[in-house]
Design a protein around this motif. Structure first.
Motif, PDB file in Angstrom:
ATOM      1  N   PRO A 204      42.881  48.342  46.780  1.00 23.25           N
ATOM      2  CA  PRO A 204      43.524  48.583  45.706  1.00 23.25           C
ATOM      3  C   PRO A 204      43.959  47.389  45.069  1.00 23.25           C
ATOM      4  CG  PRO A 204      44.213  50.187  46.685  1.00 23.25           C
ATOM      5  CD  PRO A 204      43.719  49.257  48.377  1.00 23.25           C
ATOM      6  N   ALA A 205      44.114  46.576  45.820  1.00 21.84           N
ATOM      7  CA  ALA A 205      44.197  45.366  45.390  1.00 21.84           C
ATOM      8  C   ALA A 205      43.412  44.203  45.012  1.00 21.84           C
ATOM      9  CB  ALA A 205      43.880  43.904  47.068  1.00 21.84           C
ATOM     10  N   GLU A 206      41.729  44.997  44.574  1.00 19.45           N
ATOM     11  CA  GLU A 206      40.786  44.799  43.704  1.00 19.45           C
ATOM     12  C   GLU A 206      40.966  45.440  43.009  1.00 19.45           C
ATOM     13  OE1 GLU A 206      37.299  42.938  47.414  1.00 19.45           O
ATOM     14  OE2 GLU A 206      37.943  45.559  47.541  1.00 19.45           O
ATOM     15  N   VAL A 207      41.808  46.208  42.793  1.00 23.15           N
ATOM     16  CA  VAL A 207      41.807  46.410  41.427  1.00 23.15           C
ATOM     17  C   VAL A 207      42.953  46.386  40.413  1.00 23.15           C
ATOM     18  CG1 VAL A 207      42.573  49.497  40.435  1.00 23.15           C
ATOM     19  CG2 VAL A 207      41.518  49.237  42.429  1.00 23.15           C
ATOM     20  N   MET A 208      42.552  46.086  38.926  1.00 19.01           N
ATOM     21  CA  MET A 208      43.807  45.547  38.053  1.00 19.01           C
ATOM     22  C   MET A 208      44.178  47.142  37.013  1.00 19.01           C
ATOM     23  SD  MET A 208      43.004  43.086  34.435  1.00 19.01           S
ATOM     24  CE  MET A 208      43.022  41.692  35.670  1.00 19.01           C
ATOM     25  N   ALA A 209      45.194  46.178  36.535  1.00 16.37           N
ATOM     26  CA  ALA A 209      45.428  47.871  36.039  1.00 16.37           C
ATOM     27  C   ALA A 209      46.021  48.006  34.820  1.00 16.37           C
ATOM     28  CB  ALA A 209      46.165  49.216  36.947  1.00 16.37           C
ATOM     29  N   PHE A 210      46.410  49.212  33.529  1.00 15.41           N
ATOM     30  CA  PHE A 210      47.282  48.646  32.799  1.00 15.41           C
ATOM     31  C   PHE A 210      48.107  49.522  32.199  1.00 15.41           C
ATOM     32  CE2 PHE A 210      43.920  45.761  32.407  1.00 15.41           C
ATOM     33  CZ  PHE A 210      44.159  44.664  31.250  1.00 15.41           C
ATOM     34  N   GLY A 211      49.809  49.820  31.723  1.00 11.66           N
ATOM     35  CA  GLY A 211      50.543  50.806  31.436  1.00 11.66           C
ATOM     36  C   GLY A 211      51.254  50.335  30.624  1.00 11.66           C
ATOM     37  N   ASP A 212      52.016  51.162  30.742  1.00 19.59           N
ATOM     38  CA  ASP A 212      53.577  50.750  29.633  1.00 19.59           C
ATOM     39  C   ASP A 212      54.803  51.753  29.696  1.00 19.59           C
ATOM     40  OD1 ASP A 212      51.658  53.820  28.494  1.00 19.59           O
ATOM     41  OD2 ASP A 212      53.180  53.311  26.419  1.00 19.59           O
ATOM     42  N   ASN A 213      54.113  53.253  31.125  1.00 16.12           N
ATOM     43  CA  ASN A 213      55.367  54.254  30.537  1.00 16.12           C
ATOM     44  C   ASN A 213      55.779  54.116  31.995  1.00 16.12           C
ATOM     45  OD1 ASN A 213      57.245  55.295  30.107  1.00 16.12           O
ATOM     46  ND2 ASN A 213      56.115  56.870  27.763  1.00 16.12           N
ATOM     47  N   TYR A 214      56.760  55.548  32.605  1.00 12.84           N
ATOM     48  CA  TYR A 214      57.342  55.155  34.419  1.00 12.84           C
ATOM     49  C   TYR A 214      56.773  55.957  34.717  1.00 12.84           C
ATOM     50  CZ  TYR A 214      61.678  53.793  32.350  1.00 12.84           C
ATOM     51  OH  TYR A 214      62.670  53.159  32.319  1.00 12.84           O
ATOM     52  N   ASN A 215      55.745  57.067  34.336  1.00 12.16           N
ATOM     53  CA  ASN A 215      54.590  57.528  34.890  1.00 12.16           C
ATOM     54  C   ASN A 215      53.187  56.894  35.004  1.00 12.16           C
ATOM     55  OD1 ASN A 215      53.049  56.962  32.042  1.00 12.16           O
ATOM     56  ND2 ASN A 215      52.039  58.859  32.200  1.00 12.16           N
ATOM     57  N   ASP A 216      53.338  55.570  34.787  1.00 11.29           N
ATOM     58  CA  ASP A 216      52.469  53.939  35.491  1.00 11.29           C
ATOM     59  C   ASP A 216      52.785  53.896  36.440  1.00 11.29           C
ATOM     60  OD1 ASP A 216      50.202  55.177  33.795  1.00 11.29           O
ATOM     61  OD2 ASP A 216      51.711  53.934  31.924  1.00 11.29           O
ATOM     62  N   VAL A 217      53.714  53.798  37.406  1.00 14.86           N
ATOM     63  CA  VAL A 217      54.100  53.473  38.057  1.00 14.86           C
ATOM     64  C   VAL A 217      53.815  52.930  39.351  1.00 14.86           C
ATOM     65  CG1 VAL A 217      56.758  52.530  39.427  1.00 14.86           C
ATOM     66  CG2 VAL A 217      56.791  52.625  36.573  1.00 14.86           C
ATOM     67  N   ALA A 218      53.150  53.950  39.804  1.00 13.92           N
ATOM     68  CA  ALA A 218      52.643  54.531  40.902  1.00 13.92           C
ATOM     69  C   ALA A 218      51.294  53.638  41.224  1.00 13.92           C
ATOM     70  CB  ALA A 218      52.653  55.542  40.967  1.00 13.92           C
ATOM     71  N   MET A 219      50.540  53.700  40.212  1.00 13.02           N
ATOM     72  CA  MET A 219      49.197  52.956  39.588  1.00 13.02           C
ATOM     73  C   MET A 219      49.529  51.475  39.861  1.00 13.02           C
ATOM     74  SD  MET A 219      46.740  52.934  36.585  1.00 13.02           S
ATOM     75  CE  MET A 219      47.373  52.717  35.378  1.00 13.02           C
ATOM     76  N   LEU A 220      50.721  50.930  39.022  1.00 12.42           N
ATOM     77  CA  LEU A 220      50.925  49.545  39.044  1.00 12.42           C
ATOM     78  C   LEU A 220      51.464  49.137  40.167  1.00 12.42           C
ATOM     79  CD1 LEU A 220      52.564  49.687  35.020  1.00 12.42           C
ATOM     80  CD2 LEU A 220      50.009  48.743  35.881  1.00 12.42           C
ATOM     81  N   ASP A 221      52.590  49.816  40.827  1.00 12.51           N
ATOM     82  CA  ASP A 221      52.564  49.481  41.911  1.00 12.51           C
ATOM     83  C   ASP A 221      52.208  49.043  43.219  1.00 12.51           C
ATOM     84  OD1 ASP A 221      55.154  49.118  41.167  1.00 12.51           O
ATOM     85  OD2 ASP A 221      55.858  50.243  42.102  1.00 12.51           O
ATOM     86  N   LEU A 222      50.831  50.044  42.937  1.00 10.75           N
ATOM     87  CA  LEU A 222      49.863  49.560  44.309  1.00 10.75           C
ATOM     88  C   LEU A 222      48.879  48.730  44.180  1.00 10.75           C
ATOM     89  CD1 LEU A 222      48.398  51.677  46.331  1.00 10.75           C
ATOM     90  CD2 LEU A 222      46.649  52.994  44.794  1.00 10.75           C
ATOM     91  N   VAL A 223      47.974  48.538  42.816  1.00  6.54           N
ATOM     92  CA  VAL A 223      47.337  47.825  42.609  1.00  6.54           C
ATOM     93  C   VAL A 223      47.843  46.177  42.804  1.00  6.54           C
ATOM     94  CG1 VAL A 223      45.845  49.481  41.411  1.00  6.54           C
ATOM     95  CG2 VAL A 223      47.711  46.960  40.066  1.00  6.54           C
TER      96      VAL A 223
END
Length: 258
Positions: A204-223
């Protein structure tokens, strides 16, 4: 910057609200990323069929995180799935149906089918518009497969209902998923990204992610490289150091740096 996959939320992130097609710019960038050995992953609450249609010009260069991480697809095959216990899914569906003041419609998601408990106030049109496989039901017990996600569509907005449903169903990761939706699932976008990393053999350290809402938090926190949209709520903007007005601009800078 070592990046092997880029994940992006859609509505409110890659797709401004009201827009129904991805831009030619992002299609070109996805092709360029593929040429550099970088996968692109739409990360959405949408169904696989809907996402595949949306990204049809570049689908061969994508993996797909669907149903908020409840199921992930590579080359047309589900490679990981997180179903909900049947009793829990049905209890949430009836709660959302019965306790939304007659203003909520419920969608239950299978592997590649949406099951709609509708009142004729907008959800059916919306699901048809985005291209989901779908059918209408009157009782969750009619669903013949595992349930991955339960959502409520609130055409008057989530404001009056978030406090009603989100705390009650924390065990199912209840989260506001946009202006009109509250979603529940035992997965989340972080679980979906981790499943893809495990299957594809990178961190996951090699992943870039984009989000705008609360259901994106788990993804953004991981990458390793999270970006929050400048239009996100102040609480979310404060949570992440890197902001962007458009994912395309950040991806272009990444490509220019390679």
């Amino acid at each position: 910057m070592a990046v092997k996959m880029i994940c992006s939320d859609l509505d409110g992130t890659l797709l401004p609200y009201g827009q129904s097609a991805i831009s030619g710019e992002i299609c070109e960038e996805i092709r360029e990323l593929a040429g550099r050995g970088i996968l692109f992953c739409p990360a959405s609450g949408r169904q696989y069929t809907s996402l595949r249609k949306l990204f049809a010009p570049v689908a061969e260069h994508c993996v797909f995180l669907c149903e908020n991480g409840g199921i992930v697809f590579q080359e047309g095959k589900a490679i990981a799935k997180t179903p909900m216990p049947r009793d829990l899914a049905e209890a949430i569906a009836w709660d959302m149906w019965n306790n939304s003041d007659g203003r909520g419609e419920v969608m239950l998601s299978g592997e590649n089918m949406s099951y709609l408990m509708e009142r004729g106030i907008g959800m059916h049109h919306r699901i048809h518009e985005i291209g989901n496989n779908h059918t209408v039901i009157t009782d969750p017990a009619q669903i013949p497969e595992e349930i991955i996600k339960v959502s409520v569509y609130l055409p008057d907005g989530v404001g009056a209902y978030a406090d009603r449903f989100v705390p009650k169903w924390k065990q199912a990761n209840a989260a506001v998923a946009g202006p009109y939706w509250i979603d529940t699932t035992l997965a989340n976008k972080g679980i979906g990204v981790q499943s893809l990393c495990d299957a594809l053999g990178f961190s996951p350290a090699e992943v870039m992610a984009f989000g705008d809402n609360y259901n994106d938090v788990a993804m953004l926190d991981l990458v390793g490289h999270p970006y929050i949209m400048e239009t996100a709520a102040a609480e979310l903007r404060g949570r992440y150091a890197d902001h962007t007005p458009r994912p395309e601009e950040t991806i272009r800078r990444l490509l220019q740096s390679l």
